[in-house]
Design a protein around this motif. Sequence first.
Motif, PDB file in Angstrom:
ATOM      1  N   ASN A   1       0.838  -1.190   0.000  1.00  0.00           N
ATOM      2  CA  ASN A   1       0.000   0.000   0.000  1.00  0.00           C
ATOM      3  C   ASN A   1       0.882   1.252   0.000  1.00  0.00           C
ATOM      4  N   ASP A   2       0.288   2.408   0.241  1.00  0.00           N
ATOM      5  CA  ASP A   2       1.040   3.661   0.216  1.00  0.00           C
ATOM      6  C   ASP A   2       2.127   3.691   1.279  1.00  0.00           C
ATOM      7  N   GLN A   3       1.881   3.029   2.432  1.00  0.00           N
ATOM      8  CA  GLN A   3       2.873   3.017   3.509  1.00  0.00           C
ATOM      9  C   GLN A   3       3.975   2.001   3.253  1.00  0.00           C
ATOM     10  N   ARG A   4       3.647   0.924   2.549  1.00  0.00           N
ATOM     11  CA  ARG A   4       4.638  -0.088   2.209  1.00  0.00           C
ATOM     12  C   ARG A   4       4.483  -0.412   0.717  1.00  0.00           C
ATOM     13  N   PRO A   5       5.013   0.498  -0.146  1.00  0.00           N
ATOM     14  CA  PRO A   5       4.849   0.273  -1.586  1.00  0.00           C
ATOM     15  C   PRO A   5       5.686  -0.897  -2.087  1.00  0.00           C
ATOM     16  N   LEU A   6       5.247  -1.481  -3.174  1.00  0.00           N
ATOM     17  CA  LEU A   6       6.015  -2.510  -3.868  1.00  0.00           C
ATOM     18  C   LEU A   6       7.253  -1.837  -4.466  1.00  0.00           C
ATOM     19  N   GLN A   7       8.436  -2.324  -4.109  1.00  0.00           N
ATOM     20  CA  GLN A   7       9.676  -1.680  -4.522  1.00  0.00           C
ATOM     21  C   GLN A   7      10.316  -2.449  -5.683  1.00  0.00           C
ATOM     22  N   LEU A   8      10.381  -1.802  -6.826  1.00  0.00           N
ATOM     23  CA  LEU A   8      10.977  -2.367  -8.026  1.00  0.00           C
ATOM     24  C   LEU A   8      12.240  -1.573  -8.349  1.00  0.00           C
ATOM     25  N   MET A   9      13.336  -2.277  -8.604  1.00  0.00           N
ATOM     26  CA  MET A   9      14.592  -1.596  -8.906  1.00  0.00           C
ATOM     27  C   MET A   9      14.990  -1.814 -10.353  1.00  0.00           C
ATOM     28  N   GLU A  10      15.268  -0.711 -11.048  1.00  0.00           N
ATOM     29  CA  GLU A  10      15.907  -0.836 -12.358  1.00  0.00           C
ATOM     30  C   GLU A  10      17.413  -0.805 -12.132  1.00  0.00           C
ATOM     31  N   VAL A  11      18.108  -1.780 -12.713  1.00  0.00           N
ATOM     32  CA  VAL A  11      19.547  -1.910 -12.458  1.00  0.00           C
ATOM     33  C   VAL A  11      20.349  -1.591 -13.719  1.00  0.00           C
ATOM     34  N   CYS A  12      19.833  -0.653 -14.496  1.00  0.00           N
ATOM     35  CA  CYS A  12      20.533  -0.217 -15.706  1.00  0.00           C
ATOM     36  C   CYS A  12      20.461   1.299 -15.770  1.00  0.00           C
ATOM     37  N   GLY A  13      21.600   1.940 -15.976  1.00  0.00           N
ATOM     38  CA  GLY A  13      21.627   3.395 -16.048  1.00  0.00           C
ATOM     39  C   GLY A  13      20.837   3.945 -17.218  1.00  0.00           C
TER      40      GLY A  13
ATOM     41  N   ILE B   1       8.014   8.301 -16.253  1.00  0.00           N
ATOM     42  CA  ILE B   1       7.312   7.054 -15.936  1.00  0.00           C
ATOM     43  C   ILE B   1       6.984   6.952 -14.450  1.00  0.00           C
ATOM     44  N   ARG B   2       7.860   7.468 -13.584  1.00  0.00           N
ATOM     45  CA  ARG B   2       7.549   7.403 -12.146  1.00  0.00           C
ATOM     46  C   ARG B   2       6.221   8.085 -11.828  1.00  0.00           C
ATOM     47  N   SER B   3       5.965   9.207 -12.494  1.00  0.00           N
ATOM     48  CA  SER B   3       4.745   9.968 -12.207  1.00  0.00           C
ATOM     49  C   SER B   3       3.487   9.262 -12.689  1.00  0.00           C
ATOM     50  N   LEU B   4       3.631   8.252 -13.543  1.00  0.00           N
ATOM     51  CA  LEU B   4       2.473   7.531 -14.080  1.00  0.00           C
ATOM     52  C   LEU B   4       2.072   6.340 -13.224  1.00  0.00           C
ATOM     53  N   LEU B   5       2.920   5.970 -12.275  1.00  0.00           N
ATOM     54  CA  LEU B   5       2.683   4.740 -11.519  1.00  0.00           C
ATOM     55  C   LEU B   5       1.754   4.980 -10.341  1.00  0.00           C
ATOM     56  N   PRO B   6       0.985   3.958  -9.944  1.00  0.00           N
ATOM     57  CA  PRO B   6       0.154   4.070  -8.746  1.00  0.00           C
ATOM     58  C   PRO B   6       1.005   4.327  -7.509  1.00  0.00           C
ATOM     59  N   SER B   7       0.398   4.860  -6.479  1.00  0.00           N
ATOM     60  CA  SER B   7       1.149   5.267  -5.289  1.00  0.00           C
ATOM     61  C   SER B   7       1.724   4.094  -4.517  1.00  0.00           C
ATOM     62  N   ASN B   8       1.242   2.880  -4.759  1.00  0.00           N
ATOM     63  CA  ASN B   8       1.797   1.722  -4.047  1.00  0.00           C
ATOM     64  C   ASN B   8       2.872   1.004  -4.864  1.00  0.00           C
ATOM     65  N   ILE B   9       3.353   1.642  -5.940  1.00  0.00           N
ATOM     66  CA  ILE B   9       4.467   1.127  -6.738  1.00  0.00           C
ATOM     67  C   ILE B   9       5.592   2.158  -6.701  1.00  0.00           C
ATOM     68  N   ARG B  10       6.766   1.724  -6.283  1.00  0.00           N
ATOM     69  CA  ARG B  10       7.906   2.639  -6.184  1.00  0.00           C
ATOM     70  C   ARG B  10       9.075   2.095  -7.003  1.00  0.00           C
ATOM     71  N   LEU B  11       9.635   2.949  -7.856  1.00  0.00           N
ATOM     72  CA  LEU B  11      10.815   2.584  -8.635  1.00  0.00           C
ATOM     73  C   LEU B  11      12.069   3.102  -7.956  1.00  0.00           C
ATOM     74  N   LEU B  12      13.032   2.216  -7.762  1.00  0.00           N
ATOM     75  CA  LEU B  12      14.330   2.580  -7.214  1.00  0.00           C
ATOM     76  C   LEU B  12      15.386   2.425  -8.310  1.00  0.00           C
ATOM     77  N   SER B  13      16.380   3.288  -8.283  1.00  0.00           N
ATOM     78  CA  SER B  13      17.505   3.168  -9.211  1.00  0.00           C
ATOM     79  C   SER B  13      18.636   2.423  -8.527  1.00  0.00           C
ATOM     80  N   GLY B  14      19.254   1.486  -9.254  1.00  0.00           N
ATOM     81  CA  GLY B  14      20.319   0.670  -8.682  1.00  0.00           C
ATOM     82  C   GLY B  14      21.678   0.971  -9.275  1.00  0.00           C
TER      83      GLY B  14
END
Length: 389
Positions: free
Chosen positions: A47-59, A70-83
């Motif tokens: 949920n918003d307090q514990r979003p699903l964390q997806l990491m892209e591992v390519c610059g 793309i980050r702005s298009l995602l639902p609030s319970n999906i979070r993209l991290l850069s690796g």
Amino acid sequence: MGQVDDRAYDMLLDARDPKNFRNPELAARLIGSIRQRAAALAKYGWNDQRPLQLMEVCGTHTMAIAKNGIRSLLPSNIRLLSGPGCPVCVTANSDIDIAIALTRLDGLTVCTFGDMLRVPGSSSSLEGQRAAAADIKVVYSPLDALSLAIAEPARQVVFIGVGFETTSPIVAATILRAASLGVANFTVFAAFKLVPPALEALLQDPALALDGLLLPGHVSTILGLEAYRFIADEYQLPAVVTGFEPVDILAGIAMLLEQQLAKQQGTVIGIGNAYNRAVQPKGNPEARQSLDQVFVATGADWRGLGHIPASGLSFRPQYAAFDALKRFSLTVEETVEARGCRCGDILRGIISPPDCPHFGKTCTPVRPLGPCMVSSEGTCAAYYRYGIK
């Protein structure tokens, strides 16, 4: 990938059609699919307090995600991290200092890719050394450095070898070419990195709680899918290889969410491929053969991730004559990290660039504190360029 309804499956196949790379209608359908799956995953506690964390591992993914919003298009319970997907960024300060030490030798030309020039070392940079009259040339390929060595046989030419599995096979092929021609004045400083061991280090990091990985497209053209099998088999973590166009990335995210749903429902997941127009299951065996012929895996230091076993490359004995570290006696200064730079934590996905107090203030592309603001694939550079806060 888990079972999906026919419409969703057809949509993901459409995303792999070259005619649809930037198809706005297909992008909208994929965004709808992502939102639908995100809502389904909310029932499992993301949920918003514990979003699903997806990491892209390519610059390149990081830059494409930022460029296309793309980050702005995602639902609030999906979070993209850069690796740690930027090869320049993950190069340790100690390796930068070795490259700088090479520039201080007389009668030697150092060849490098342009992204490396402005990366700060402990007391200087390659750009700073060039301003101080060191012979440093920017090249577009290691073959350019070899051509220079052939043209100037009385001068030693060193290529600074930085990169992942995409770059290192080209360097290996260049070394094989130099050996066949008997070129005696060409060497390489091998500071290459291998992606799978770094991914395993991330998955073992107690500070991270990753729920899925967007795997690198370029590297995967060499490695194929099997190199990532441990992610699904040992960690049961969703992972999808994808390309770099907006539809590629959205399709990759949709597939990751579908994998996570399948996992929650007890289905065994594998490694997904949303980039099969370029990535084959077995990758490029010829490139890997060249790499294995010249190099062997060894431990390596990564910025932010520390020392990772079998994550770098060293020369096999029969090609040791091309090892710059064996050819030259170097005096390397004591490594000092830039005070306050959070690049290492950004590469681990622990923080985002705006969380660093220096971001956009005392660290900018004009005056960078660390490589994440320097490289064209750096996370800080992407956030700064596209105004992400």
